[in-house]
Motif scaffolding. Structure first.
Motif, PDB file in Angstrom:
ATOM      1  N   GLN A 290      83.480 -22.364  42.733  1.00 31.04           N
ATOM      2  CA  GLN A 290      82.294 -22.874  42.054  1.00 31.04           C
ATOM      3  C   GLN A 290      82.649 -23.761  40.868  1.00 31.04           C
ATOM      4  O   GLN A 290      82.038 -24.813  40.664  1.00 31.04           O
ATOM      5  CB  GLN A 290      81.437 -21.694  41.577  1.00 31.04           C
ATOM      6  N   LYS A 291      83.637 -23.376  40.096  1.00 27.37           N
ATOM      7  CA  LYS A 291      83.974 -24.116  38.877  1.00 27.37           C
ATOM      8  C   LYS A 291      84.633 -25.453  39.169  1.00 27.37           C
ATOM      9  O   LYS A 291      84.328 -26.468  38.526  1.00 27.37           O
ATOM     10  CB  LYS A 291      84.898 -23.272  37.988  1.00 27.37           C
ATOM     11  N   THR A 292      85.561 -25.481  40.109  1.00 26.96           N
ATOM     12  CA  THR A 292      86.349 -26.690  40.364  1.00 26.96           C
ATOM     13  C   THR A 292      85.876 -27.468  41.586  1.00 26.96           C
ATOM     14  O   THR A 292      86.224 -28.640  41.735  1.00 26.96           O
ATOM     15  CB  THR A 292      87.830 -26.325  40.574  1.00 26.96           C
ATOM     16  N   GLY A 293      85.109 -26.817  42.471  1.00 28.42           N
ATOM     17  CA  GLY A 293      84.690 -27.468  43.701  1.00 28.42           C
ATOM     18  C   GLY A 293      85.790 -27.516  44.750  1.00 28.42           C
ATOM     19  O   GLY A 293      85.619 -28.111  45.811  1.00 28.42           O
ATOM     20  N   LYS A 294      86.944 -26.881  44.460  1.00 26.35           N
ATOM     21  CA  LYS A 294      88.067 -26.899  45.396  1.00 26.35           C
ATOM     22  C   LYS A 294      87.856 -25.882  46.519  1.00 26.35           C
ATOM     23  O   LYS A 294      87.341 -24.786  46.289  1.00 26.35           O
ATOM     24  CB  LYS A 294      89.374 -26.579  44.670  1.00 26.35           C
ATOM     25  N   ALA A 295      88.279 -26.262  47.697  1.00 27.70           N
ATOM     26  CA  ALA A 295      88.240 -25.342  48.841  1.00 27.70           C
ATOM     27  C   ALA A 295      89.615 -24.695  48.976  1.00 27.70           C
ATOM     28  O   ALA A 295      90.623 -25.391  49.080  1.00 27.70           O
ATOM     29  CB  ALA A 295      87.867 -26.087  50.112  1.00 27.70           C
ATOM     30  N   GLY A 389      93.842 -22.247  42.514  1.00 23.06           N
ATOM     31  CA  GLY A 389      93.089 -23.479  42.310  1.00 23.06           C
ATOM     32  C   GLY A 389      93.469 -24.252  41.073  1.00 23.06           C
ATOM     33  O   GLY A 389      92.793 -25.227  40.727  1.00 23.06           O
ATOM     34  N   HIS A 390      94.551 -23.843  40.371  1.00 23.47           N
ATOM     35  CA  HIS A 390      94.998 -24.617  39.210  1.00 23.47           C
ATOM     36  C   HIS A 390      95.504 -25.985  39.684  1.00 23.47           C
ATOM     37  O   HIS A 390      96.115 -26.094  40.753  1.00 23.47           O
ATOM     38  CB  HIS A 390      96.119 -23.879  38.466  1.00 23.47           C
ATOM     39  N   SER A 391      95.247 -27.014  38.880  1.00 20.15           N
ATOM     40  CA  SER A 391      95.620 -28.372  39.303  1.00 20.15           C
ATOM     41  C   SER A 391      97.077 -28.694  39.016  1.00 20.15           C
ATOM     42  O   SER A 391      97.664 -29.548  39.674  1.00 20.15           O
ATOM     43  CB  SER A 391      94.719 -29.403  38.602  1.00 20.15           C
ATOM     44  N   LYS A 392      97.689 -28.012  38.032  1.00 24.02           N
ATOM     45  CA  LYS A 392      99.083 -28.290  37.678  1.00 24.02           C
ATOM     46  C   LYS A 392      99.821 -26.984  37.411  1.00 24.02           C
ATOM     47  O   LYS A 392      99.227 -25.989  36.997  1.00 24.02           O
ATOM     48  CB  LYS A 392      99.156 -29.177  36.431  1.00 24.02           C
TER      49      LYS A 392
END
Length: 437
Positions: A290-295, A389-392
């Motif tokens: 929900q927060k990041t929109g990542k699947a 789901g962390h980006s880095k």
């Protein structure tokens, strides 16, 4: 030829407005307040300027000179292009000279926050092609508006975007820390929101103070953060503990699942058996964060978690109730080690740093941190990041309060290399027969 000059219209024993007047031709004179004031005793009829007998009058003298030159040039340009020169024209050019902006409802900070709230469902999510703010983000804007409205009561003034300069931000920050006693992270987030709203207003051609671009939020240094996690051993204690109520049993299931799939409570508590997917006799859970929109897709492999999701899936519960019940669960499981952390104090209405039994500090956020911490270095970090789901990687390490292990990648490379060499088929070598030489 047009002339531009100044005058005052009163001899009262108080400061009065300084009027600018423009003589265009015989009998055609337009005049309006310049926005500056002076005491009649400090006005020179000869120079038609303030006497330069103080720092204040010297500043006014200089600004009037600037205004005179600006208007004179503007008159010449307007006459050359056939523009109508009237009082409205003069007022607009005075504002233009000093970059003054009329304060309107549109320029009120709280009004633009409300505009964002009212249009939440159509707002584009940064970094994606999706629209619509999440409920958590919308809640954040509502809370931010309440904070601004409270501060407006303190300063007894409505806040316009043009007011948000460095002195304002410094005073606001001091109020957040010293009067409201907000934590470093909370105060930093509020300042982040202030900057975000200012820049959003600027995109809609609302004039903001240039300093808004320089506003910086902040957060606690890693060594000041107190992260609570549950180890594999503690999770086993929780799994085997004898509980007292059905609500506690349900909360335990969510806790055990949460510590194995590494998702935020907002995503975890939306799961149902419909989220399960089977492939080659394995169970997968597909989640859109929900927060990041990542699947993300998480594999379920622990036997006790497979048993829960297949045979006794937990029922829906609010985050607030879950946080209450898991504290009871952990207490019954004797998770009672005294540790340092922050706990909400009902008297101060703020979190207080002290030593507490660990079960009192466990929340639904503990689940995701426990997953990341427990599996760190046991499973390659890129795999963990793909699940959390962390980006880095740097964000992931900060999340679990760990420094970068520069040897880790080298160690893993050597392990994989050794495995490759062990599985490699022996090479055939041709040995020359000495008799044939």
């Amino acid at each position: 030829m047009a002339t531009v000059n100044f005058r005052i219209r009163s001899k009262a024993n108080k400061s009065v407005s300084i009027f600018i007047y423009v003589s265009l031709e015989e009998g055609n004179v337009i005049s309006t307040p310049s926005g500056f004031t002076v005491h009649p005793k400090d006005w020179s009829k000869t120079t038609k300027r303030p006497k330069q007998n103080s720092e204040e009058t010297k500043k006014t003298f200089s600004k009037l000179n600037k205004l005179q030159e600006f208007i004179y040039n503007a008159v010449n340009d307007a006459q050359a292009t056939g523009q109508l020169i009237d009082v409205n024209w003069l007022k607009k050019n005075i504002e233009k000279c000093f970059d003054r902006v009329k304060k309107t409802d549109q320029s009120l900070l709280t009004n633009h926050i409300q505009y964002i709230i009212d249009n939440a469902n159509t707002r584009k999510i940064k970094g994606s092609n999706k629209v619509g703010l999440s409920e958590n983000r919308l809640k954040g804007y509502r809370n931010f508006k309440k904070i601004i409205e409270e501060y407006e009561k303190v300063i007894k003034s409505k806040i316009h975007f043009q007011d948000i300069n460095k002195p304002f931000v410094d005073r606001f920050t001091n109020w957040l820390f010293n009067i409201k006693i907000y934590s470093t992270n909370s105060a930093g987030k509020i300042l982040d929101n202030l900057k975000t709203v200012c820049l959003d207003a600027e995109k809609m051609d609302i004039k903001i103070n240039d300093y808004a671009h320089k506003i910086e939020g902040f957060k606690e240094q890693n060594e000041d953060r107190y992260i609570q996690t549950l180890s594999f051993e503690e999770l086993e204690q929780i799994r085997k503990a004898e509980l007292e109520t059905e609500a506690q049993e349900n909360a335990r299931k969510w806790l055990l699942i949460g510590c194995e799939i590494g998702q935020r409570a907002s995503d975890l508590l939306k799961l149902t058996p419909d989220n399960l997917r089977y492939k080659n006799n394995r169970i997968y859970i597909d989640i859109e964060q929900q927060k990041t929109g990542k699947a993300v897709t998480v594999g379920v492999i622990a036997p006790h978690i497979i048993d829960i999701v297949e045979n006794d899936f937990p029922y829906s519960i609010s985050t607030q109730k879950l946080n209450k019940h898991i504290k009871d669960v952990c207490e019954l499981a004797k998770i009672n080690e005294m540790i340092e952390g922050k706990k909400y104090d009902k008297k101060t209405k703020r979190k207080k740093l002290d030593f507490y039994p660990k079960h009192e500090l466990v929340t639904s956020h503990t689940f995701r941190r426990s997953f990341a911490t427990n599996y760190y270095k046991k499973i390659p970090t890129p795999v963990l990041i793909g699940i959390t789901g962390h980006s880095k990687e740097s964000m992931f390490l900060e999340y679990i309060n760990r420094r970068e292990d520069k040897d880790l990648n080298a160690d893993m490379f050597m392990q994989f290399y050794e495995t490759i060499q062990q599985n490699k088929e022996p090479e055939m070598k041709v040995i020359k027969n000495a008799a044939n030489q």
